[in-house]
Design a protein around this motif. Structure first.
Motif, mmCIF file in Angstrom:
data_model
loop_
_atom_site.group_PDB
_atom_site.id
_atom_site.type_symbol
_atom_site.label_atom_id
_atom_site.label_comp_id
_atom_site.label_asym_id
_atom_site.label_seq_id
_atom_site.Cartn_x
_atom_site.Cartn_y
_atom_site.Cartn_z
ATOM 1 N N MET A 1 -0.711 11.253 -11.515
ATOM 2 C CA MET A 1 -1.207 10.083 -10.840
ATOM 3 C C MET A 1 -0.069 9.468 -10.032
ATOM 4 N N ILE A 2 -0.368 9.050 -8.830
ATOM 5 C CA ILE A 2 0.590 8.368 -7.961
ATOM 6 C C ILE A 2 0.232 6.885 -7.945
ATOM 7 N N ILE A 3 1.222 6.051 -8.231
ATOM 8 C CA ILE A 3 1.015 4.607 -8.241
ATOM 9 C C ILE A 3 1.605 4.012 -6.975
ATOM 10 N N ILE A 4 0.769 3.285 -6.234
ATOM 11 C CA ILE A 4 1.207 2.629 -5.000
ATOM 12 C C ILE A 4 1.182 1.123 -5.236
ATOM 13 N N GLY A 5 2.348 0.493 -5.140
ATOM 14 C CA GLY A 5 2.433 -0.960 -5.255
ATOM 15 C C GLY A 5 1.875 -1.577 -3.985
ATOM 16 N N GLU A 6 0.895 -2.451 -4.119
ATOM 17 C CA GLU A 6 0.157 -2.977 -2.965
ATOM 18 C C GLU A 6 0.413 -4.461 -2.695
ATOM 19 N N ASP B 1 5.344 4.461 -7.508
ATOM 20 C CA ASP B 1 5.889 5.672 -6.878
ATOM 21 C C ASP B 1 6.120 5.460 -5.388
ATOM 22 N N PHE B 2 5.338 4.561 -4.791
ATOM 23 C CA PHE B 2 5.462 4.160 -3.400
ATOM 24 C C PHE B 2 5.234 2.661 -3.325
ATOM 25 N N ILE B 3 5.862 2.015 -2.370
ATOM 26 C CA ILE B 3 5.616 0.598 -2.128
ATOM 27 C C ILE B 3 4.926 0.477 -0.777
ATOM 28 N N ASP B 4 3.703 -0.027 -0.828
ATOM 29 C CA ASP B 4 2.899 -0.208 0.369
ATOM 30 C C ASP B 4 3.472 -1.345 1.209
ATOM 31 N N VAL B 5 3.533 -1.135 2.506
ATOM 32 C CA VAL B 5 3.964 -2.172 3.446
ATOM 33 C C VAL B 5 2.868 -2.322 4.488
ATOM 34 N N CYS B 6 2.221 -3.488 4.461
ATOM 35 C CA CYS B 6 1.130 -3.795 5.389
ATOM 36 C C CYS B 6 1.343 -5.208 5.913
ATOM 37 N N ALA B 7 1.661 -5.337 7.172
ATOM 38 C CA ALA B 7 2.005 -6.641 7.740
ATOM 39 C C ALA B 7 0.799 -7.552 7.914
ATOM 40 N N SER B 8 -0.318 -6.997 8.327
ATOM 41 C CA SER B 8 -1.537 -7.785 8.586
ATOM 42 C C SER B 8 -1.263 -8.958 9.526
#
Length: 109
Positions: free
Chosen positions: A1-6, A40-47
Motif C-alpha cells: 500500500m502506498i500512503i499519500i499525505g494529502e 510514502d509521498f506528500i501531496d502538493v496541491c496549491a488550489s
C-alpha cells in the motif's frame, strides 16, 4: 500500500490561509507531520488561481523538500502545471492524479 499525505492542499481552509499568507512554517510543519506519520509521498496541491499556480507549486515543493526527504505527489487539475511542477522535484515523484479528460493522459505521460 502506498500512503499519500494529502494535507498540503489549498482546498483545506487552514492550508489555503497559510498558502495565501506565504506561511512557510505552517507548510513545513504539515510536511514533517506527514513524513513522521509514514507517508510514502506528500501531496502538493496549491488550489490557487492558474496565473500563480506554478509559482505557488514551486514554493510549496521547495518547502516540503527542505523539510523532508519524502517524494512529492504533484496535484493539480491543470495537467500542464503538473508537468512543469514535476521538474522542481529533487527525486522521482508522481502525478496525483490524471483524468482521461481530453488529452491530459497524452500530455502527462
Amino acid at each position: 500500500m502506498i500512503i499519500i499525505g494529502e494535507k498540503i492542499n489549498g482546498a483545506i481552509p487552514s492550508t489555503a490561509k497559510a498558502i495565501a499568507a506565504k506561511d512557510s512554517e505552517f507548510i513545513k510543519n504539515l510536511a514533517i507531520k506527514q513524513a513522521e506519520a509514514g507517508a510514502d509521498f506528500i501531496d502538493v496541491c496549491a488550489s490557487v488561481d492558474d496565473v500563480i499556480e506554478l509559482e505557488t507549486m514551486k514554493w510549496l515543493i521547495d518547502i516540503v523538500q527542505d523539510a523532508t526527504d519524502v517524494p512529492i505527489a504533484v496535484d493539480s487539475p491543470n495537467v500542464h502545471t503538473c508537468v512543469e511542477a514535476m521538474k522542481y522535484c529533487n527525486k522521482p515523484g508522481l502525478f496525483n492524479s490524471v483524468s482521461l479528460e481530453g488529452d491530459k493522459v497524452d500530455i502527462a505521460f
